[in-house]
Design a protein around this motif. Structure first.
Motif, PDB file in Angstrom:
ATOM      1  N   GLU A 195      -1.599  -3.193  51.393  1.00  0.00           N
ATOM      2  CA  GLU A 195      -2.340  -4.598  51.552  1.00  0.00           C
ATOM      3  C   GLU A 195      -3.667  -4.220  51.532  1.00  0.00           C
ATOM      4  O   GLU A 195      -4.184  -3.129  52.273  1.00  0.00           O
ATOM      5  CB  GLU A 195      -2.217  -5.194  52.698  1.00  0.00           C
ATOM      6  N   ILE A 196      -4.625  -4.749  50.861  1.00  0.00           N
ATOM      7  CA  ILE A 196      -6.110  -4.417  50.681  1.00  0.00           C
ATOM      8  C   ILE A 196      -6.690  -6.007  51.122  1.00  0.00           C
ATOM      9  O   ILE A 196      -6.501  -6.978  50.463  1.00  0.00           O
ATOM     10  CB  ILE A 196      -6.625  -4.053  49.320  1.00  0.00           C
ATOM     11  N   LEU A 197      -7.284  -5.800  52.405  1.00  0.00           N
ATOM     12  CA  LEU A 197      -7.795  -7.211  52.927  1.00  0.00           C
ATOM     13  C   LEU A 197      -9.243  -7.304  53.176  1.00  0.00           C
ATOM     14  O   LEU A 197      -9.922  -6.071  53.535  1.00  0.00           O
ATOM     15  CB  LEU A 197      -7.144  -7.706  53.976  1.00  0.00           C
ATOM     16  N   GLY A 198      -9.950  -8.266  52.893  1.00  0.00           N
ATOM     17  CA  GLY A 198     -11.168  -8.297  53.388  1.00  0.00           C
ATOM     18  C   GLY A 198     -11.611  -9.773  53.626  1.00  0.00           C
ATOM     19  O   GLY A 198     -11.080 -10.609  53.113  1.00  0.00           O
ATOM     20  N   LYS A 199     -13.033 -10.012  53.945  1.00  0.00           N
ATOM     21  CA  LYS A 199     -13.238 -11.317  54.107  1.00  0.00           C
ATOM     22  C   LYS A 199     -14.893 -11.229  53.926  1.00  0.00           C
ATOM     23  O   LYS A 199     -15.459 -10.405  54.219  1.00  0.00           O
ATOM     24  CB  LYS A 199     -12.946 -11.828  55.414  1.00  0.00           C
ATOM     25  N   ARG A 200     -15.310 -12.396  53.681  1.00  0.00           N
ATOM     26  CA  ARG A 200     -16.743 -12.419  53.205  1.00  0.00           C
ATOM     27  C   ARG A 200     -17.379 -14.074  53.233  1.00  0.00           C
ATOM     28  O   ARG A 200     -16.361 -14.875  53.170  1.00  0.00           O
ATOM     29  CB  ARG A 200     -17.090 -11.922  51.970  1.00  0.00           C
ATOM     30  N   TYR A 201     -18.448 -14.273  53.173  1.00  0.00           N
ATOM     31  CA  TYR A 201     -18.671 -15.691  53.018  1.00  0.00           C
ATOM     32  C   TYR A 201     -18.963 -15.898  51.520  1.00  0.00           C
ATOM     33  O   TYR A 201     -19.181 -14.967  50.574  1.00  0.00           O
ATOM     34  CB  TYR A 201     -20.234 -15.871  53.760  1.00  0.00           C
ATOM     35  N   GLY A 202     -19.068 -17.057  51.372  1.00  0.00           N
ATOM     36  CA  GLY A 202     -19.222 -17.795  50.034  1.00  0.00           C
ATOM     37  C   GLY A 202     -19.753 -19.109  49.968  1.00  0.00           C
ATOM     38  O   GLY A 202     -20.077 -19.600  51.222  1.00  0.00           O
ATOM     39  N   LEU A 203     -19.899 -19.868  49.116  1.00  0.00           N
ATOM     40  CA  LEU A 203     -20.337 -21.264  49.064  1.00  0.00           C
ATOM     41  C   LEU A 203     -19.289 -22.233  49.752  1.00  0.00           C
ATOM     42  O   LEU A 203     -19.558 -23.423  50.103  1.00  0.00           O
ATOM     43  CB  LEU A 203     -20.640 -21.747  47.653  1.00  0.00           C
ATOM     44  N   GLN A 204     -18.129 -21.867  49.451  1.00  0.00           N
ATOM     45  CA  GLN A 204     -17.171 -22.611  50.083  1.00  0.00           C
ATOM     46  C   GLN A 204     -15.682 -21.908  50.574  1.00  0.00           C
ATOM     47  O   GLN A 204     -15.673 -20.703  50.184  1.00  0.00           O
ATOM     48  CB  GLN A 204     -16.684 -23.708  49.128  1.00  0.00           C
ATOM     49  N   ASN A 205     -15.086 -22.496  51.228  1.00  0.00           N
ATOM     50  CA  ASN A 205     -13.789 -21.744  51.727  1.00  0.00           C
ATOM     51  C   ASN A 205     -12.961 -21.437  50.563  1.00  0.00           C
ATOM     52  O   ASN A 205     -12.708 -22.356  49.734  1.00  0.00           O
ATOM     53  CB  ASN A 205     -12.856 -22.543  52.769  1.00  0.00           C
ATOM     54  N   GLY A 206     -12.362 -20.277  50.442  1.00  0.00           N
ATOM     55  CA  GLY A 206     -11.457 -19.652  49.248  1.00  0.00           C
ATOM     56  C   GLY A 206     -10.450 -18.766  49.611  1.00  0.00           C
ATOM     57  O   GLY A 206     -10.625 -18.102  50.741  1.00  0.00           O
ATOM     58  N   LEU A 207      -9.665 -18.363  48.799  1.00  0.00           N
ATOM     59  CA  LEU A 207      -8.861 -17.282  48.855  1.00  0.00           C
ATOM     60  C   LEU A 207      -8.719 -16.380  47.506  1.00  0.00           C
ATOM     61  O   LEU A 207      -8.342 -17.147  46.608  1.00  0.00           O
ATOM     62  CB  LEU A 207      -7.533 -17.430  49.312  1.00  0.00           C
ATOM     63  N   TYR A 208      -8.914 -15.439  47.184  1.00  0.00           N
ATOM     64  CA  TYR A 208      -8.730 -14.497  46.099  1.00  0.00           C
ATOM     65  C   TYR A 208      -7.521 -13.736  46.456  1.00  0.00           C
ATOM     66  O   TYR A 208      -7.283 -12.948  47.369  1.00  0.00           O
ATOM     67  CB  TYR A 208     -10.075 -13.570  45.805  1.00  0.00           C
ATOM     68  N   ILE A 209      -6.528 -13.723  45.460  1.00  0.00           N
ATOM     69  CA  ILE A 209      -5.451 -12.951  45.577  1.00  0.00           C
ATOM     70  C   ILE A 209      -4.984 -12.204  44.255  1.00  0.00           C
ATOM     71  O   ILE A 209      -5.189 -12.967  43.272  1.00  0.00           O
ATOM     72  CB  ILE A 209      -4.249 -14.053  45.609  1.00  0.00           C
ATOM     73  N   GLU A 210      -4.560 -11.040  44.320  1.00  0.00           N
ATOM     74  CA  GLU A 210      -4.035 -10.354  43.472  1.00  0.00           C
ATOM     75  C   GLU A 210      -2.758  -9.620  43.885  1.00  0.00           C
ATOM     76  O   GLU A 210      -2.621  -8.856  44.930  1.00  0.00           O
ATOM     77  CB  GLU A 210      -5.034  -9.298  42.942  1.00  0.00           C
ATOM     78  N   ILE A 211      -1.726  -9.808  43.167  1.00  0.00           N
ATOM     79  CA  ILE A 211      -0.416  -8.959  43.272  1.00  0.00           C
ATOM     80  C   ILE A 211      -0.293  -8.074  42.007  1.00  0.00           C
ATOM     81  O   ILE A 211      -0.226  -8.484  40.820  1.00  0.00           O
ATOM     82  CB  ILE A 211       0.687  -9.811  43.521  1.00  0.00           C
ATOM     83  N   SER A 212       0.105  -6.910  42.536  1.00  0.00           N
ATOM     84  CA  SER A 212       0.396  -5.781  41.213  1.00  0.00           C
ATOM     85  C   SER A 212       1.459  -4.910  41.693  1.00  0.00           C
ATOM     86  O   SER A 212       1.841  -4.931  42.778  1.00  0.00           O
ATOM     87  CB  SER A 212      -1.069  -4.989  40.883  1.00  0.00           C
ATOM     88  N   ASP A 213       1.729  -4.011  40.857  1.00  0.00           N
ATOM     89  CA  ASP A 213       2.614  -2.840  41.164  1.00  0.00           C
ATOM     90  C   ASP A 213       1.781  -1.638  42.025  1.00  0.00           C
ATOM     91  O   ASP A 213       0.666  -1.947  42.024  1.00  0.00           O
ATOM     92  CB  ASP A 213       2.824  -2.000  39.965  1.00  0.00           C
ATOM     93  N   ALA A 214       2.510  -1.649  42.897  1.00  0.00           N
ATOM     94  CA  ALA A 214       2.154  -0.460  44.317  1.00  0.00           C
ATOM     95  C   ALA A 214       1.437   0.801  43.628  1.00  0.00           C
ATOM     96  O   ALA A 214       0.734   1.427  44.133  1.00  0.00           O
ATOM     97  CB  ALA A 214       3.324  -0.533  45.446  1.00  0.00           C
TER      98      ALA A 214
END
Length: 148
Positions: free
Chosen positions: A128-147
């Motif tokens: 799992e690679i997790l992060g949090k940051r500020y942006g213009l609006q609430n959102g979630l970036y997701i990427e699922i790939s081979d390990a």
């Protein structure tokens, strides 16, 4: 590496937390809050719609990696001067207060939604690679790939 899912979802609410649990002392039942379920249902609906459009399919029974970036709308109080706006735009302001959720708790809520949206076992996540940051609006970036 094969990427199975890659999406940025704009959220009409803030992120849910795996800690959003209530306890009914009369019945001794522990349950997730309505806000948790609203967040989860919204993510599932949006991701299933995108999966249909993009023909995404997450394979079962193989090791997977997930990347999630939890984006929080920047509070107006943090950008009340030109200097603060410059810090925000340069990516120098990070959501490190209790107004944002802990990454591990955010990952629990989002991981449950991913599992429901794509019908796989989130125990397949070995990275799992997790992060949090500020942006213009609430959102979630997701990427699922081979390990690997």
């Amino acid at each position: 590496m094969t990427v199975y899912v890659q999406a940025e979802v704009v959220l009409p609410m803030t992120h849910a937390s795996g800690n959003q649990i209530e306890h009914n002392t009369k019945t001794n039942v522990v349950y997730r809050t309505g806000a948790y379920h609203s967040y989860q249902n919204y993510l599932v609906d949006v991701l299933q719609e995108l999966a249909d459009e993009m023909h995404w399919e997450v394979p079962k029974k193989i090791p997977l990696q997930v990347k999630m970036m939890f984006i929080y709308a920047v509070p107006k109080s943090l950008v009340n001067t030109k200097a603060k706006m410059a810090e925000f735009e340069a990516g120098m302001l990070y959501p490190t207060t209790r107004a944002t959720k802990d990454l591990d708790n955010s990952a629990k809520a989002a991981g449950d939604a991913l599992q429901m949206a794509f019908d796989f076992d989130d125990a397949q996540f070995v990275y799992e690679i997790l992060g949090k940051r500020y942006g213009l609006q609430n959102g979630l970036y997701i990427e699922i790939s081979d390990a690997f």
